[in-house]
Design an enzyme around this catalytic site. Structure first.
Site, PDB file in Angstrom:
ATOM      1  CG  HIS A  96      -2.160   0.981   1.235  1.00 57.50           C
ATOM      2  ND1 HIS A  96      -1.620   2.429   1.444  1.00 57.50           N
ATOM      3  CD2 HIS A  96      -3.356   1.139   0.675  1.00 57.50           C
ATOM      4  CE1 HIS A  96      -2.954   3.099   1.017  1.00 57.50           C
ATOM      5  NE2 HIS A  96      -3.753   2.234   0.792  1.00 57.50           N
ATOM      6  CD  GLU A 165      -5.187   1.510  -3.230  1.00 57.47           C
ATOM      7  OE1 GLU A 165      -6.655   1.604  -3.076  1.00 57.47           O
ATOM      8  OE2 GLU A 165      -4.491   1.443  -2.544  1.00 57.47           O
TER       9      GLU A 165
HETATM   10  C1  PEP Z   1      -6.931   3.222   0.044  1.00 61.31           C
HETATM   11  O1  PEP Z   1      -6.390   3.907   0.891  1.00 61.31           O
HETATM   12  O2  PEP Z   1      -6.621   2.050  -0.191  1.00 61.31           O
HETATM   13  C2  PEP Z   1      -8.067   3.670  -0.516  1.00 61.31           C
HETATM   14  C3  PEP Z   1      -8.457   3.583  -1.852  1.00 61.31           C
HETATM   15  O3  PEP Z   1      -8.688   4.960   0.132  1.00 61.31           O
HETATM   16  P1  PEP Z   1      -9.858   5.964  -0.402  1.00 61.31           P
HETATM   17  O4  PEP Z   1     -10.872   5.034  -0.887  1.00 61.31           O
HETATM   18  O5  PEP Z   1     -10.197   6.606   0.965  1.00 61.31           O
HETATM   19  O6  PEP Z   1      -9.269   6.768  -1.592  1.00 61.31           O
END
Ligand code: PEP
Length: 247
Positions: A96, A165
């Protein structure tokens, strides 16, 4: 199979299990229930009690990280894949951006993946470019590097899920356009196929997903599900994402 994974980050106490109970109750009755899996990653403090409680229920419990050693060591505050599995975790996030920014290197991430898989944890491997990499049109090369430096053909691809992400999207309310996201997801799947020499593992999107924007994401069929931060702390918001995805 689609995945809806809730990442609680530093949130939750024992009574927060009520949130998951509501999500579980929805999932059991949902006519689309066989099409998806719900996984939640609470903080380490809740993994054992939540895993016991949900052992025979729909929701699976995972951890948000693990240490890059297999079993026991003298690293203060570290929690190994073996320890997580022993208290019932079935999944773990690895890589992450919160942890990468705190010093996780590619070689540490490789060990985490290796030991997690060895201890029968399914790995949700997170990748993503930052704002300046995106601005400089380096997204695709950054993602390729993050994948090829860590994942290896010998890892069991059936126990790996990749979560894309973009860092600039996490917690900001900003999301990629549908065209950008489709292009990026196809690129990730292509790189994964070249690593595993077979079909790609599932690829999820994460970053500010909510009940409204999921309508746009669902049009991109290459996306196999979502990693959800903020919205996973509310049963209503989390359920809305699932409902609107299948509407
Ligand atoms: C995350 O931290 O993995 C994430 C996707 O956060 P958010 O949905 O709040 O952007």
């Amino acid at each position: 199979m689609r995945y809806f994974i809730g990442n609680w980050k530093m949130f939750g106490v024992p009574k927060s299990i009520n949130i998951l109970n509501k999500i579980n109750a929805f999932h059991i009755k949902d006519k689309n229930r066989k099409k998806y899996r719900v996984i939640v990653t609470p903080p380490y403090t809740l993994i054992e009690s939540y895993s016991k409680y949900f052992k025979y229920k729909k929701i699976s419990i995972g951890s948000q990280n693990c240490y890059q050693k297999e079993q026991f060591s003298s690293n203060t505050a570290a929690v190994s894949p073996y320890m997580l599995r022993s208290v019932g975790a079935k999944y773990t996030l690895i890589g992450h951006s919160d942890n990468r920014s705190e010093g996780d290197t590619d070689s540490m991430l490789k060990d985490k993946v290796k030991y997690a898989l060895k201890n029968n944890l399914k790995v949700v491997f997170c990748i993503g470019e930052n704002k300046s990499e995106k601005k400089n049109k380096r997204t695709l090369s950054v993602l390729k590097r993050q994948l090829t430096k860590v994942l290896e053909k010998k890892f069991n691809k059936n126990n790996i899920i990749v979560a894309y992400e973009p860092i600039w999207s996490i917690g900001t309310g900003k999301i990629p356009t549908a065209i950008e996201l489709q292009k990026t997801t196809l690129h990730i799947k292509k790189v994964l196929k070249s690593i595993f020499k077979k079909n790609s593992p599932s690829v999820l999107y994460g970053g500010s997903v909510d009940g409204r924007n999921v309508e746009m994401f669902k049009e991109i069929k290459e996306i196999d599900g979502f990693l959800i931060g903020g919205a996973s702390k509310s049963s209503k918001k989390f359920i809305d994402i699932i409902k609107n995805y299948y509407r």
